[in-house]
Design a protein around this motif. Structure first.
Motif, PDB file in Angstrom:
ATOM      1  N   PRO A 300       0.777  -1.270  -0.225  1.00 31.39           N
ATOM      2  CA  PRO A 300      -0.046  -0.152  -0.168  1.00 31.39           C
ATOM      3  C   PRO A 300       1.053   1.285   0.171  1.00 31.39           C
ATOM      4  O   PRO A 300       2.202   1.282   0.533  1.00 31.39           O
ATOM      5  N   PRO A 301       0.331   2.398  -0.511  1.00 28.52           N
ATOM      6  CA  PRO A 301       1.268   3.577  -0.654  1.00 28.52           C
ATOM      7  C   PRO A 301       1.728   4.112   0.757  1.00 28.52           C
ATOM      8  O   PRO A 301       2.747   4.577   0.669  1.00 28.52           O
ATOM      9  N   ALA A 302       0.620   4.116   1.699  1.00 28.11           N
ATOM     10  CA  ALA A 302       1.191   4.455   3.114  1.00 28.11           C
ATOM     11  C   ALA A 302       2.480   3.622   3.385  1.00 28.11           C
ATOM     12  O   ALA A 302       3.384   4.203   4.312  1.00 28.11           O
ATOM     13  N   VAL A 303       2.497   2.268   3.318  1.00 31.79           N
ATOM     14  CA  VAL A 303       3.575   1.196   3.743  1.00 31.79           C
ATOM     15  C   VAL A 303       4.732   1.655   2.862  1.00 31.79           C
ATOM     16  O   VAL A 303       5.888   1.852   3.474  1.00 31.79           O
ATOM     17  N   LEU A 304       4.689   2.009   1.788  1.00 32.09           N
ATOM     18  CA  LEU A 304       5.639   2.290   0.805  1.00 32.09           C
ATOM     19  C   LEU A 304       6.221   3.645   1.203  1.00 32.09           C
ATOM     20  O   LEU A 304       7.481   3.743   1.235  1.00 32.09           O
ATOM     21  N   SER A 305       5.483   4.465   1.418  1.00 30.08           N
ATOM     22  CA  SER A 305       5.936   5.820   1.997  1.00 30.08           C
ATOM     23  C   SER A 305       6.778   5.689   3.196  1.00 30.08           C
ATOM     24  O   SER A 305       7.741   6.433   3.359  1.00 30.08           O
ATOM     25  N   ALA A 306       6.243   4.867   4.290  1.00 29.34           N
ATOM     26  CA  ALA A 306       6.941   4.869   5.412  1.00 29.34           C
ATOM     27  C   ALA A 306       8.248   4.165   5.120  1.00 29.34           C
ATOM     28  O   ALA A 306       9.363   4.430   5.921  1.00 29.34           O
ATOM     29  N   MET A 307       8.384   3.258   4.303  1.00 27.39           N
ATOM     30  CA  MET A 307       9.567   2.495   4.010  1.00 27.39           C
ATOM     31  C   MET A 307      10.645   3.537   3.398  1.00 27.39           C
ATOM     32  O   MET A 307      11.989   3.592   3.699  1.00 27.39           O
ATOM     33  N   LYS A 308       9.994   4.319   2.475  1.00 32.29           N
ATOM     34  CA  LYS A 308      11.111   5.325   1.902  1.00 32.29           C
ATOM     35  C   LYS A 308      11.643   6.390   2.750  1.00 32.29           C
ATOM     36  O   LYS A 308      12.666   6.811   2.939  1.00 32.29           O
ATOM     37  N   LYS A 309      10.506   6.754   3.793  1.00 31.04           N
ATOM     38  CA  LYS A 309      11.198   7.874   4.894  1.00 31.04           C
ATOM     39  C   LYS A 309      12.220   7.013   5.760  1.00 31.04           C
ATOM     40  O   LYS A 309      13.250   7.883   6.129  1.00 31.04           O
ATOM     41  N   ALA A 310      11.989   5.923   6.157  1.00 33.02           N
ATOM     42  CA  ALA A 310      12.917   5.302   6.891  1.00 33.02           C
ATOM     43  C   ALA A 310      14.258   5.140   6.278  1.00 33.02           C
ATOM     44  O   ALA A 310      15.253   5.208   6.725  1.00 33.02           O
ATOM     45  N   ASN A 311      14.010   4.793   4.806  1.00 39.21           N
ATOM     46  CA  ASN A 311      15.299   4.698   4.190  1.00 39.21           C
ATOM     47  C   ASN A 311      16.244   5.883   3.842  1.00 39.21           C
ATOM     48  O   ASN A 311      17.358   5.838   4.154  1.00 39.21           O
ATOM     49  N   ASP A 312      15.398   6.932   3.606  1.00 39.85           N
ATOM     50  CA  ASP A 312      16.108   8.500   3.769  1.00 39.85           C
ATOM     51  C   ASP A 312      16.778   8.582   5.204  1.00 39.85           C
ATOM     52  O   ASP A 312      17.877   9.267   5.007  1.00 39.85           O
ATOM     53  N   ILE A 314      17.946   6.571   7.248  1.00 35.71           N
ATOM     54  CA  ILE A 314      19.075   5.694   7.427  1.00 35.71           C
ATOM     55  C   ILE A 314      20.237   6.016   6.721  1.00 35.71           C
ATOM     56  O   ILE A 314      21.532   6.278   7.152  1.00 35.71           O
ATOM     57  N   LEU A 315      19.988   6.670   5.407  1.00 34.35           N
ATOM     58  CA  LEU A 315      20.981   7.041   4.722  1.00 34.35           C
ATOM     59  C   LEU A 315      21.467   8.249   5.157  1.00 34.35           C
ATOM     60  O   LEU A 315      22.950   8.526   4.931  1.00 34.35           O
ATOM     61  N   GLU A 316      20.841   9.217   5.590  1.00 28.97           N
ATOM     62  CA  GLU A 316      21.236  10.321   6.093  1.00 28.97           C
ATOM     63  C   GLU A 316      22.224  10.264   7.416  1.00 28.97           C
ATOM     64  O   GLU A 316      23.410  10.655   7.576  1.00 28.97           O
ATOM     65  N   MET A 324      33.231   8.019   3.870  1.00 29.48           N
ATOM     66  CA  MET A 324      33.464   7.008   2.680  1.00 29.48           C
ATOM     67  C   MET A 324      31.988   6.585   2.396  1.00 29.48           C
ATOM     68  O   MET A 324      31.620   6.806   1.250  1.00 29.48           O
ATOM     69  N   ALA A 325      31.003   6.380   3.378  1.00 27.81           N
ATOM     70  CA  ALA A 325      29.738   6.207   3.115  1.00 27.81           C
ATOM     71  C   ALA A 325      28.989   7.551   2.450  1.00 27.81           C
ATOM     72  O   ALA A 325      28.228   7.206   1.640  1.00 27.81           O
ATOM     73  N   ALA A 326      29.354   8.550   3.019  1.00 27.99           N
ATOM     74  CA  ALA A 326      28.742   9.754   2.456  1.00 27.99           C
ATOM     75  C   ALA A 326      29.304   9.747   1.011  1.00 27.99           C
ATOM     76  O   ALA A 326      28.458  10.201   0.296  1.00 27.99           O
ATOM     77  N   LYS A 327      30.399   9.526   0.749  1.00 25.04           N
ATOM     78  CA  LYS A 327      31.169   9.712  -0.714  1.00 25.04           C
ATOM     79  C   LYS A 327      30.122   8.756  -1.594  1.00 25.04           C
ATOM     80  O   LYS A 327      29.913   9.273  -2.703  1.00 25.04           O
ATOM     81  N   ILE A 328      30.133   7.280  -1.136  1.00 26.90           N
ATOM     82  CA  ILE A 328      29.234   6.480  -2.044  1.00 26.90           C
ATOM     83  C   ILE A 328      27.997   6.929  -2.134  1.00 26.90           C
ATOM     84  O   ILE A 328      27.463   6.807  -3.266  1.00 26.90           O
ATOM     85  N   ILE A 329      27.246   7.099  -1.219  1.00 24.79           N
ATOM     86  CA  ILE A 329      25.723   7.738  -1.041  1.00 24.79           C
ATOM     87  C   ILE A 329      25.663   8.911  -2.220  1.00 24.79           C
ATOM     88  O   ILE A 329      24.636   8.850  -2.931  1.00 24.79           O
ATOM     89  N   LYS A 330      26.447   9.942  -1.943  1.00 23.24           N
ATOM     90  CA  LYS A 330      26.307  11.197  -2.857  1.00 23.24           C
ATOM     91  C   LYS A 330      26.561  10.665  -4.379  1.00 23.24           C
ATOM     92  O   LYS A 330      25.646  10.845  -5.339  1.00 23.24           O
ATOM     93  N   SER A 331      27.662   9.721  -4.622  1.00 21.89           N
ATOM     94  CA  SER A 331      27.653   9.477  -5.844  1.00 21.89           C
ATOM     95  C   SER A 331      26.462   8.808  -6.273  1.00 21.89           C
ATOM     96  O   SER A 331      26.149   8.924  -7.499  1.00 21.89           O
ATOM     97  N   GLN A 332      25.923   7.667  -5.664  1.00 22.40           N
ATOM     98  CA  GLN A 332      24.468   6.924  -6.156  1.00 22.40           C
ATOM     99  C   GLN A 332      23.624   8.161  -6.688  1.00 22.40           C
ATOM    100  O   GLN A 332      22.879   7.720  -7.470  1.00 22.40           O
ATOM    101  N   GLN A 333      23.360   9.019  -5.416  1.00 21.73           N
ATOM    102  CA  GLN A 333      22.011   9.767  -5.487  1.00 21.73           C
ATOM    103  C   GLN A 333      22.487  10.934  -6.636  1.00 21.73           C
ATOM    104  O   GLN A 333      21.419  10.973  -7.336  1.00 21.73           O
TER     105      GLN A 333
END
Length: 359
Positions: A300-312, A314-316, A324-333
């Motif tokens: 459901p959209p609400a579940v996907l939205s919560a997953m995306k929020k949690a994902n962002d 954790i990345l931050e 090094m993680a910041a370097k890789i994450i920035k490159s990918q984004q």
């Protein structure tokens, strides 16, 4: 007399050099490869077999690679260490399996809500991804290479439907990598289980749900017999396996054999992606006709939205704690922003604009 001596000495030296070169050209180099998978494992194991065969054929038999499957070396998630210390010369596994050992390996398999296979291959080969992966692995006496892509993976097999974020609470699910961290943040309990133990773990209620790959591999595993609700993917849009090579061992090979090995790995990687795509298409058709009890659903959209929020979030957090993680994450984004515009216009645009015509 002296002239004759020099002449004979020169001839002898030429013979010695020629013989040495001939010996080097005929010398057989034997390597050992450990794979995470069991013997004759479909698709993943095929990638290894294809690489080994191509390397031997292109080297005219000078490069021979023995493959030990998980049943032989008994350590499916120990491939990283076995190649690092030189117990094996090459490994075939998935980078994100070693997140607990070397956290920055996590990013080189796939990322939730990230790049598709074609986008990710472009990043690896032309967007700086390979160089970043080299940087992470070089500290461990390893040289990494892409080892085969599954394409978009399905979201998993569930006994019960997921209607709200609350349904994820206390859900024990086999799901590795970054997606496991996302679900943990939402209250689930992610676990990593070797491929050979997945069915029995589900059957014995050790886990409540699992994700594996997609139709290319899932149907033959029989998960649908126990957990018939099959969710669409969000977590692994481009799952890339990896070959890792012991750096010191690689450097002992002649330059031409090093090149042959690298070409064989690159070709096997692409071949696995094509094979996986073809088998998924075929098995999807089989699933729809022969297994009508399988319920295909989208979160459901609400579940996907919560997953995306949690994902962002954790990345931050990871980027703020590890340069090094910041370097890789920035490159990918950054690369995703660049390449997705073209994907939308080209592949997605083509499919969307011609979809009705195909009916």
């Amino acid at each position: 007399m002296l002239k004759s001596f020099y002449k004979s000495t020169l001839i002898a030296a030429v013979v010695m050099v020629t013989s040495a070169n001939a010996f080097a050209a005929d010398k057989v180099y034997r390597l050992k490869l450990a794979e995470t998978w069991g013997p004759n494992f479909p698709v993943f194991g095929d990638s290894v077999k294809n690489m080994v065969k191509m390397a031997e054929e292109m080297s005219n038999g000078r490069l021979k690679i023995r493959v030990d499957s998980a049943n032989k070396h008994k350590s499916p998630f120990g491939v990283f260490d076995m190649v690092k210390i030189g117990q094996y010369d090459i490994g075939h596994s998935a980078s994100y399996y070693y997140n607990g050992k070397v956290p920055n390996t996590l990013y080189f398999t796939t990322m939730p809500f990230g790049m598709t296979a074609s986008e990710q291959y472009a990043w690896f080969q032309y967007g700086g991804g390979q160089e970043l992966m080299d940087e992470v692995y070089s500290a461990h006496n390893l040289v990494p290479f892409p080892g085969g892509n599954t394409g978009v993976q399905m979201g998993g097999w569930f006994r019960k439907e997921i209607n709200t974020v609350e349904d994820l609470k206390n859900l024990k699910m086999r799901i590795p990598g970054f997606a496991g961290e996302v679900l943990a943040k939402l209250g689930a309990t992610p676990v990593n289980i070797p491929p050979g133990e997945l069915y029995t773990s589900l059957e014995r209620n050790t886990i409540d749900a699992l994700e594996w790959v997609g139709p290319s591999l899932d149907l033959r595993m029989g998960f649908h017999k126990i957990a018939p609700i099959y969710y669409m993917g969000w977590h692994e849009p481009a799952t890339e396996l990896m070959f890792i090579v012991n750096k010191k061992k690689l450097e002992t090979l002649p330059a031409d054999l090093q090149a042959i090995l690298k070409v064989a790995m690159r070709k096997a990687s692409y071949d696995m992606y094509v094979q996986s795509y073809a088998l998924s298409a075929e098995n999807w058709a089989v699933m729809k006709t022969e297994f009508p009890d399988i319920q295909v659903k989208t979160f459901p959209p609400a579940v996907l939205s919560a997953m995306k929020k949690a994902n962002d979030e954790i990345l931050e957090e990871k980027a703020s704690n590890d340069p090094m993680a910041a370097k890789i994450i920035k490159s990918q984004q950054d690369y995703l922003k660049l390449v997705r515009v073209w994907t939308d216009i080209s592949e997605y645009g083509y499919i969307k604009s011609t979809k009705e015509l195909a009916k």
